[in-house]
Design a protein around this motif. Structure first.
Motif, PDB file in Angstrom:
ATOM      1  N   UNK A  86       0.833  -1.200   0.000  1.00  0.00           N
ATOM      2  CA  UNK A  86       0.000   0.000   0.000  1.00  0.00           C
ATOM      3  C   UNK A  86       0.866   1.247   0.000  1.00  0.00           C
ATOM      4  N   UNK A  87       1.916   1.257   0.820  1.00  0.00           N
ATOM      5  CA  UNK A  87       2.789   2.431   0.896  1.00  0.00           C
ATOM      6  C   UNK A  87       3.507   2.664  -0.426  1.00  0.00           C
ATOM      7  N   UNK A  88       3.906   1.586  -1.080  1.00  0.00           N
ATOM      8  CA  UNK A  88       4.636   1.723  -2.351  1.00  0.00           C
ATOM      9  C   UNK A  88       3.745   2.306  -3.439  1.00  0.00           C
ATOM     10  N   UNK A  89       2.434   2.058  -3.359  1.00  0.00           N
ATOM     11  CA  UNK A  89       1.527   2.516  -4.413  1.00  0.00           C
ATOM     12  C   UNK A  89       0.856   3.842  -4.068  1.00  0.00           C
ATOM     13  N   UNK A  90       0.894   4.246  -2.800  1.00  0.00           N
ATOM     14  CA  UNK A  90       0.274   5.502  -2.374  1.00  0.00           C
ATOM     15  C   UNK A  90       1.364   6.556  -2.208  1.00  0.00           C
ATOM     16  N   UNK A  91       1.635   7.320  -3.262  1.00  0.00           N
ATOM     17  CA  UNK A  91       2.762   8.248  -3.277  1.00  0.00           C
ATOM     18  C   UNK A  91       2.592   9.401  -2.290  1.00  0.00           C
ATOM     19  N   UNK A  92       1.360   9.701  -1.878  1.00  0.00           N
ATOM     20  CA  UNK A  92       1.162  10.816  -0.962  1.00  0.00           C
ATOM     21  C   UNK A  92       1.731  10.551   0.424  1.00  0.00           C
ATOM     22  N   UNK A  93       2.092   9.293   0.712  1.00  0.00           N
ATOM     23  CA  UNK A  93       2.624   8.941   2.022  1.00  0.00           C
ATOM     24  C   UNK A  93       4.143   9.019   2.088  1.00  0.00           C
ATOM     25  N   UNK A  94       4.791   9.304   0.986  1.00  0.00           N
ATOM     26  CA  UNK A  94       6.255   9.316   0.974  1.00  0.00           C
ATOM     27  C   UNK A  94       6.794  10.427   1.859  1.00  0.00           C
ATOM     28  N   UNK A  95       7.921  10.157   2.510  1.00  0.00           N
ATOM     29  CA  UNK A  95       8.632  11.174   3.283  1.00  0.00           C
ATOM     30  C   UNK A  95      10.047  11.272   2.731  1.00  0.00           C
ATOM     31  N   UNK A  96      10.755  12.311   3.112  1.00  0.00           N
ATOM     32  CA  UNK A  96      12.134  12.459   2.658  1.00  0.00           C
ATOM     33  C   UNK A  96      13.013  11.352   3.218  1.00  0.00           C
ATOM     34  N   UNK A  97      14.003  10.947   2.441  1.00  0.00           N
ATOM     35  CA  UNK A  97      14.897   9.881   2.880  1.00  0.00           C
ATOM     36  C   UNK A  97      15.646  10.255   4.155  1.00  0.00           C
ATOM     37  N   UNK A  98      15.840  11.563   4.405  1.00  0.00           N
ATOM     38  CA  UNK A  98      16.565  11.990   5.596  1.00  0.00           C
ATOM     39  C   UNK A  98      15.780  11.733   6.875  1.00  0.00           C
ATOM     40  N   UNK A  99      14.475  11.412   6.739  1.00  0.00           N
ATOM     41  CA  UNK A  99      13.655  11.137   7.922  1.00  0.00           C
ATOM     42  C   UNK A  99      13.474   9.641   8.165  1.00  0.00           C
ATOM     43  N   UNK A 100      14.163   8.834   7.424  1.00  0.00           N
ATOM     44  CA  UNK A 100      13.960   7.386   7.517  1.00  0.00           C
ATOM     45  C   UNK A 100      14.151   6.869   8.940  1.00  0.00           C
ATOM     46  N   UNK A 101      15.162   7.367   9.650  1.00  0.00           N
ATOM     47  CA  UNK A 101      15.461   6.871  10.991  1.00  0.00           C
ATOM     48  C   UNK A 101      14.484   7.390  12.043  1.00  0.00           C
ATOM     49  N   UNK A 102      13.562   8.238  11.667  1.00  0.00           N
ATOM     50  CA  UNK A 102      12.604   8.782  12.622  1.00  0.00           C
ATOM     51  C   UNK A 102      11.262   8.060  12.564  1.00  0.00           C
ATOM     52  N   UNK A 103      11.165   7.024  11.762  1.00  0.00           N
ATOM     53  CA  UNK A 103       9.923   6.262  11.632  1.00  0.00           C
ATOM     54  C   UNK A 103       9.808   5.272  12.787  1.00  0.00           C
ATOM     55  N   UNK A 104       8.669   5.289  13.471  1.00  0.00           N
ATOM     56  CA  UNK A 104       8.374   4.346  14.543  1.00  0.00           C
ATOM     57  C   UNK A 104       7.149   3.536  14.177  1.00  0.00           C
ATOM     58  N   UNK A 105       7.140   2.270  14.564  1.00  0.00           N
ATOM     59  CA  UNK A 105       6.022   1.402  14.196  1.00  0.00           C
ATOM     60  C   UNK A 105       5.524   0.620  15.402  1.00  0.00           C
ATOM     61  N   UNK A 106       4.263   0.255  15.348  1.00  0.00           N
ATOM     62  CA  UNK A 106       3.636  -0.624  16.340  1.00  0.00           C
ATOM     63  C   UNK A 106       2.881  -1.698  15.573  1.00  0.00           C
ATOM     64  N   UNK A 107       3.042  -2.955  16.001  1.00  0.00           N
ATOM     65  CA  UNK A 107       2.352  -4.048  15.335  1.00  0.00           C
ATOM     66  C   UNK A 107       3.180  -4.760  14.300  1.00  0.00           C
ATOM     67  N   UNK A 108       4.452  -4.354  14.146  1.00  0.00           N
ATOM     68  CA  UNK A 108       5.366  -5.002  13.214  1.00  0.00           C
ATOM     69  C   UNK A 108       6.526  -5.629  13.982  1.00  0.00           C
ATOM     70  N   UNK A 109       7.126  -6.660  13.433  1.00  0.00           N
ATOM     71  CA  UNK A 109       8.268  -7.291  14.069  1.00  0.00           C
ATOM     72  C   UNK A 109       9.514  -6.433  13.870  1.00  0.00           C
ATOM     73  N   UNK A 110      10.564  -6.748  14.619  1.00  0.00           N
ATOM     74  CA  UNK A 110      11.820  -5.998  14.493  1.00  0.00           C
ATOM     75  C   UNK A 110      12.409  -6.118  13.098  1.00  0.00           C
ATOM     76  N   UNK A 111      12.093  -7.177  12.403  1.00  0.00           N
ATOM     77  CA  UNK A 111      12.602  -7.351  11.034  1.00  0.00           C
ATOM     78  C   UNK A 111      11.759  -6.589  10.030  1.00  0.00           C
ATOM     79  N   UNK A 112      10.455  -6.515  10.263  1.00  0.00           N
ATOM     80  CA  UNK A 112       9.554  -5.858   9.314  1.00  0.00           C
ATOM     81  C   UNK A 112       9.634  -4.338   9.398  1.00  0.00           C
TER      82      UNK A 112
END
Length: 299
Positions: A86-112
């Motif tokens: 879904x994220x790959x096909x929904x371009x409006x959700x993209x963020x700058x690559x410089x913010x990659x390390x600021x993404x936090x998730x709940x409900x996903x494994x440490x690998x995902x």
């Protein structure tokens, strides 16, 4: 006594109901970025056949500009693979690559989680292929719009290219702010505020006092690159051909590059394409490592 298959169906449904879940993905801009934006994506599974996606995009400190939207209802069940697709096909959700390390998730494994973060940051094949860091003496170059050659250090070239991409691909103000380099957004925010204040004055010609502060646009408001100060005039992003003396030896500027005067945008250095071989030789003699980057948009 063996339980008939038909009677087992409610137990299967009950077991499936207990497995229903939600996945939350959140990215907050650093504290020094103002206005400080955030993006929150929630995937809610209703049953084994469907789940919905909600997006909350806004700015800290401006509750009135925050907005929650339901983007889609998708076929289930909800899995990490579905989230990534879904994220790959929904371009409006993209963020700058410089913010990659600021993404936090709940409900996903440490690998995902890091896989989803990388997808959200839109790390394309051209960016991923450069797995080895550039040498300290690296100098990016490419052909500019006027057909001449332009050179810059890797950090500057990447920042200018990211800014061009943010302006050209964003459809809402929220997308634009999240895709911009953090430091660059901070620098142009004052200019954007001046632009918003001008718009306010045009819409309120009879008002006696100007407001002390103009809130940022609603994250879902349509974005037009011409609203960025200097973009329509060609003054923004940075025109690197105007500052080649920062990156190139004096020998190059005196022997190969020639100054060109423009009526509206000032002077710049033009290096003819036929001088490429000689220029590369001179740069290597001065200890530089020229790297061709036609995939990055800077000039």
């Amino acid at each position: 006594m063996q339980v008939p298959a038909a009677n087992a169906q409610p137990e299967i449904r009950q077991e499936r109901k207990q497995q229903q879940r939600d996945i939350l993905i959140r990215c907050d801009a650093p504290e020094h970025v103002f206005p400080r934006w955030f993006l929150e994506i929630t995937f809610l599974e209703w049953n084994d056949q469907t789940f919905s996606v909600y997006v909350h995009r806004g700015n800290h400190g401006y509750p009135s500009s925050n907005a929650i939207r339901k983007l889609a209802t998708c076929p289930g069940p909800l899995t990490a693979r579905c989230v990534r697709h879904f994220i790959r096909t929904e371009k409006s959700l993209a963020i700058g690559a410089s913010y990659r390390d600021r993404v936090q998730t709940t409900g996903l494994t440490d690998r995902q989680a890091p896989v989803i973060a990388a997808t959200l940051a839109r790390i394309g094949e051209k960016t991923r292929r450069q797995k080895v860091e550039d040498p300290e003496n690296a100098l990016y170059w490419r052909t500019a719009r006027d057909g001449g050659l332009v050179y810059a250090d890797p950090q500057t070239a990447r920042a200018v290219a990211q800014t061009h991409r943010a302006i050209e691909t964003s459809t809402t103000w929220g997308e634009f702010q999240s895709r911009m380099p953090a430091d660059e957004w901070q620098d142009i925010w004052e200019g954007i505020q001046d632009y918003l204040l001008e718009c306010w004055r045009e819409q309120n010609p009879e008002a006696e006092d100007d407001p002390d502060e103009i809130p940022p646009p609603n994250p879902w408001s349509p974005f037009d690159g011409n609203d960025v100060p200097g973009y329509a005039d060609g003054d923004y992003p940075q025109w690197l051909q105007q500052s080649l003396e920062t990156y190139l030896p004096d020998e190059v500027l005196g022997k190969i590059a020639r100054p060109v005067c423009t009526i509206l945008n000032g002077n710049y250095w033009r290096i003819r394409p036929s001088a490429k071989t000689e220029l590369l030789r001179i740069l290597k003699e001065h200890g530089y490592e020229p790297i061709h980057r036609p995939d990055l948009k800077f000039w």
